[in-house]
Design a protein around this motif. Structure first.
Motif, mmCIF file in Angstrom:
data_model
loop_
_atom_site.group_PDB
_atom_site.id
_atom_site.type_symbol
_atom_site.label_atom_id
_atom_site.label_comp_id
_atom_site.label_asym_id
_atom_site.label_seq_id
_atom_site.Cartn_x
_atom_site.Cartn_y
_atom_site.Cartn_z
ATOM 1 N N ILE A 156 0.831 -1.214 0.000
ATOM 2 C CA ILE A 156 0.000 0.000 0.000
ATOM 3 C C ILE A 156 0.862 1.259 0.000
ATOM 4 N N ALA A 157 2.005 1.219 0.703
ATOM 5 C CA ALA A 157 2.926 2.370 0.650
ATOM 6 C C ALA A 157 3.449 2.545 -0.782
ATOM 7 N N LEU A 158 3.795 1.430 -1.438
ATOM 8 C CA LEU A 158 4.404 1.520 -2.775
ATOM 9 C C LEU A 158 3.433 2.023 -3.839
ATOM 10 N N ILE A 159 2.185 1.550 -3.797
ATOM 11 C CA ILE A 159 1.286 1.985 -4.889
ATOM 12 C C ILE A 159 0.901 3.452 -4.765
ATOM 13 N N GLY A 160 1.260 4.076 -3.653
ATOM 14 C CA GLY A 160 1.089 5.538 -3.551
ATOM 15 C C GLY A 160 1.852 6.268 -4.649
ATOM 16 N N ALA A 161 2.827 5.578 -5.293
ATOM 17 C CA ALA A 161 3.550 6.200 -6.416
ATOM 18 C C ALA A 161 2.579 6.592 -7.527
ATOM 19 N N HIS A 162 1.377 6.039 -7.505
ATOM 20 C CA HIS A 162 0.371 6.449 -8.495
ATOM 21 C C HIS A 162 -0.067 7.890 -8.283
ATOM 22 N N THR A 163 0.436 8.546 -7.245
ATOM 23 C CA THR A 163 0.166 9.974 -7.029
ATOM 24 C C THR A 163 0.680 10.845 -8.168
ATOM 25 N N THR A 164 1.722 10.372 -8.870
ATOM 26 C CA THR A 164 2.271 11.199 -9.958
ATOM 27 C C THR A 164 1.937 10.599 -11.322
ATOM 28 N N SER A 165 0.947 9.724 -11.369
ATOM 29 C CA SER A 165 0.786 8.881 -12.561
ATOM 30 C C SER A 165 -0.330 9.291 -13.503
ATOM 31 N N LYS A 166 -0.159 8.833 -14.746
ATOM 32 C CA LYS A 166 -1.243 8.928 -15.737
ATOM 33 C C LYS A 166 -1.414 7.551 -16.356
ATOM 34 N N LEU B 166 -4.012 9.529 -12.281
ATOM 35 C CA LEU B 166 -4.574 8.629 -11.272
ATOM 36 C C LEU B 166 -4.879 9.373 -9.973
ATOM 37 N N ASP B 167 -4.531 10.661 -9.916
ATOM 38 C CA ASP B 167 -5.064 11.518 -8.835
ATOM 39 C C ASP B 167 -5.216 12.933 -9.374
ATOM 40 N N THR B 168 -5.747 13.838 -8.568
ATOM 41 C CA THR B 168 -6.063 15.173 -9.077
ATOM 42 C C THR B 168 -4.831 16.073 -9.194
ATOM 43 N N SER C 31 -14.383 12.993 -11.624
ATOM 44 C CA SER C 31 -14.443 12.652 -13.055
ATOM 45 C C SER C 31 -13.140 13.009 -13.785
ATOM 46 N N ARG C 32 -12.279 13.823 -13.156
ATOM 47 C CA ARG C 32 -11.020 14.189 -13.833
ATOM 48 C C ARG C 32 -9.978 13.084 -13.759
ATOM 49 N N ILE C 33 -10.206 12.096 -12.880
ATOM 50 C CA ILE C 33 -9.162 11.076 -12.697
ATOM 51 C C ILE C 33 -9.631 9.711 -13.190
ATOM 52 N N PHE C 34 -8.654 8.815 -13.341
ATOM 53 C CA PHE C 34 -8.936 7.422 -13.702
ATOM 54 C C PHE C 34 -8.504 6.565 -12.511
ATOM 55 N N VAL C 35 -9.379 5.673 -12.065
ATOM 56 C CA VAL C 35 -9.017 4.796 -10.949
ATOM 57 C C VAL C 35 -8.774 3.393 -11.507
ATOM 58 N N LEU C 36 -7.560 2.880 -11.316
ATOM 59 C CA LEU C 36 -7.266 1.502 -11.761
ATOM 60 C C LEU C 36 -8.082 0.534 -10.914
ATOM 61 N N PRO C 37 -8.590 -0.559 -11.539
ATOM 62 C CA PRO C 37 -9.374 -1.517 -10.738
ATOM 63 C C PRO C 37 -8.581 -2.083 -9.563
ATOM 64 N N SER C 38 -7.279 -2.312 -9.751
ATOM 65 C CA SER C 38 -6.457 -2.858 -8.651
ATOM 66 C C SER C 38 -6.392 -1.871 -7.482
ATOM 67 N N ASP C 39 -6.249 -0.579 -7.782
ATOM 68 C CA ASP C 39 -6.186 0.422 -6.706
ATOM 69 C C ASP C 39 -7.531 0.490 -5.973
ATOM 70 N N ASN D 293 -8.284 10.418 -3.175
ATOM 71 C CA ASN D 293 -9.089 10.346 -4.403
ATOM 72 C C ASN D 293 -9.595 8.933 -4.680
ATOM 73 N N THR D 294 -8.716 7.926 -4.445
ATOM 74 C CA THR D 294 -9.094 6.549 -4.774
ATOM 75 C C THR D 294 -10.211 6.056 -3.869
#
Ligand code: HEM
Length: 337
Positions: A222-232, A247-249, A269-277, A261-262
Motif C-alpha cells: 500500500i505504501a508503494l502503490i502511492g507512487a500512483h500519485t504522480t501517474s497517468k 490517477l489523482d487530481t 471525473s477528472r481522474i482514472f481509478v485503476l481496478p487494482s487500486d 481520491n481513490t
C-alpha cells in the motif's frame, strides 16, 4: 571384483550426472537472508533502514568536489543535473519523464521474486534484452530512450541508472521523499522473468501474494502503490476519453491525494481509478493502511522510502560493494515550493 564394481555403480552414475548437468544458479532469496550476523558499513545501514531504526530518507547534500579521483559518487552529480532538466516542468512540478522514470525503476527492480535466479534491480529493462516490447511495459519506451541516452553519455551501469533515476524523479516532484540512494549494482546478463509484474485486473489476494514473494507485507504494497500519485494512464484503457487521465487530481505533485481520491465513491471525473487500486482500497487486509495515509504525507514518505530501498535492492547480492550517493540528489521540497 565384478560384485564390488556393480555395488558402486549407482554412486558413480550420480557423480557423473552431477558433473554433466550443473544445477540451476541458486536464487539469492530475500535481502533479509543476506543481512545476518555482524554487519558494518553499507550492509549495516541497509539493515537498519529495513528494520526502521534508521530513516530511509536523508537530507545529506553536497556539491561536486574539485577532484574526483576517490569519490565513487562523482559522476552522479553530473547525472543529477541532467535528470533535473529532464524531469522538471516549467511550473516546477514533475513531468511525464519523471513519472516514466518512477515506473521504470519499478518495472526493472520489480521483475523478480525470491525464487528467481535472475531479474531484479539489474538494469535489464534498459539493456538490449527486448523487455520494452512486453505488453506490461507499454508506455515505458520513451523514458527508456531518454535514460539510454543518459547512460551512453555518462557511461554508468544500467542497473544503478534505473534506480538512481527513480529516486531522482521522486525528489524532483514537490513533496517527494529524498530516498537514500546506493550505487554499485551489477548489470544483468539476461532478461528478467516476464510474469512477475502486477496486472491491474488482478484481485487483491493475487497482488498481495505477488508482493509478498518480493519481500513486502500488505502494508508495504500500500505504501508503494502511492507512487500512483504522480501517474497517468495511457495504455490500460485506450478509450479516447480516458487516455492521459491522471490517477489523482495532482499528478505533478508527490502528495497523498492519491489515497484520498481513490477512496472517493464516485471518483472525481477528472481522474482514472485503476481496478487494482480501487479493490486494494476496499480490501479487508489493506483498507486500514490505505485510509491511514490520507492527510499523512510525512508518514507515507517515510514508509515509501523504506519500502523502495528494499525494492531497489531486489536480487542485488554485492551489498558490501555499494556506495551511498544520496548527497548527489537535489534538495527535497517538503512544502511543495
Ligand atoms: C498493484 C500494483 C500495481 C499495478 C497493478 C500497477 C498498474 C499500473 C498501470 C496499469 C498503470 C498505467 C500504465 C499506462 O496505462 O500507461 C500504471 C502507471 C504507473 N505506475 Fe503502477 N502499478 C502498480 C504498482 C506500482 C508501483 C509499486 C509503482 C512504484 C514505483 C508504480 C508506479 C507507476 C507510475 C509512476 C505510473 C505512471 C506512469 C506514467 O504516467 O507514465 N506502480 N501502473
Amino acid at each position: 571384483m565384478l560384485r564390488k564394481l556393480l555395488s558402486i555403480f549407482p554412486l558413480l552414475t550420480l557423480a557423473f550426472l552431477s558433473l554433466a548437468a550443473p544445477l540451476e544458479p541458486r536464487a539469492p532469496g530475500l535481502i533479509d537472508d543476506l543481512l545476518t550476523g555482524v554487519l558494518s558499513g553499507i550492509p549495516k545501514l541497509i539493515k537498519d533502514i529495513l528494520d526502521a531504526t534508521v530513516s530511509g530518507r536523508s537530507d545529506q547534500i553536497s556539491s561536486k568536489p574539485l577532484s574526483c579521483t576517490v569519490d565513487a559518487c562523482c559522476i552522479w552529480y553530473d547525472i543529477s543535473a541532467e535528470l533535473t532538466m529532464q524531469f522538471k516542468d516549467a511550473d516546477d512540478q514533475c513531468n511525464d519523464n519523471a513519472r516514466g522514470a518512477i515506473r521504470l525503476g519499478f518495472h526493472d527492480a520489480g521483475a523478480w521474486d525470491k525464487y528467481s535466479p535472475k531479474g531484479g534491480a539489474d538494469g535489464s529493462f534498459l539493456m538490449n534484452f527486448g523487455e520494452e516490447k512486453r505488453p506490461e511495459n507499454n508506455g515505458l519506451q520513451n523514458i527508456r530512450t531518454v535514460l539510454r541516452g543518459v547512460q551512453s553519455r555518462f557511461n554508468v551501469g544500467y542497473a544503478d541508472l534505473a534506480q538512481y533515476a527513480h529516486n531522482h524523479a521522486t525528489v524532483t516532484c514537490p513533496r517527494g521523499p529524498r530516498i537514500r540512494t546506493f550505487v554499485g549494482r551489477k548489470d544483468a546478463t539476461q532478461a528478467a522473468p516476464s510474469d512477475l509484474l502486477p496486472d491491474a485486473n488482478d484481485p487483491p489476494e493475487t497482488l498481495i501474494e505477488l508482493f509478498e514473494d518480493k519481500g513486502f507485507t500488505p502494508d508495504g504494497l500500500i505504501a508503494l502503490i502511492g507512487a500512483h500519485t504522480t501517474s497517468k494512464q495511457r495504455n490500460f484503457d485506450s478509450s479516447p476519453a480516458n487516455v492521459g487521465k491522471p490517477l489523482d487530481t495532482t499528478p505533478g505533485i508527490w502528495d497523498v491525494e492519491f489515497y484520498n481520491n481513490t477512496l472517493q465513491n464516485p471518483p472525481d471525473s477528472r481522474i482514472f481509478v485503476l481496478p487494482s487500486d480501487r479493490k486494494l482500497a476496499a480490501y479487508s487486509q489493506t483498507q486500514r493502511e490505505f485510509k491511514r495515509y490520507v492527510g499523512d504525507q510525512d508518514d507515507w514518505n517515510e514508509d515509501y522510502a523504506k519500502a523502495w530501498i528494499r525494492m531497489s535492492l531486489n536480487g542485488v547480492t554485492n551489498l558490501g560493494e555499494l556506495s551511498d550517493c544520496t548527497k548527489t540528489l537535489p534538495a527535497a521540497r517538503p512544502d511543495g515550493i
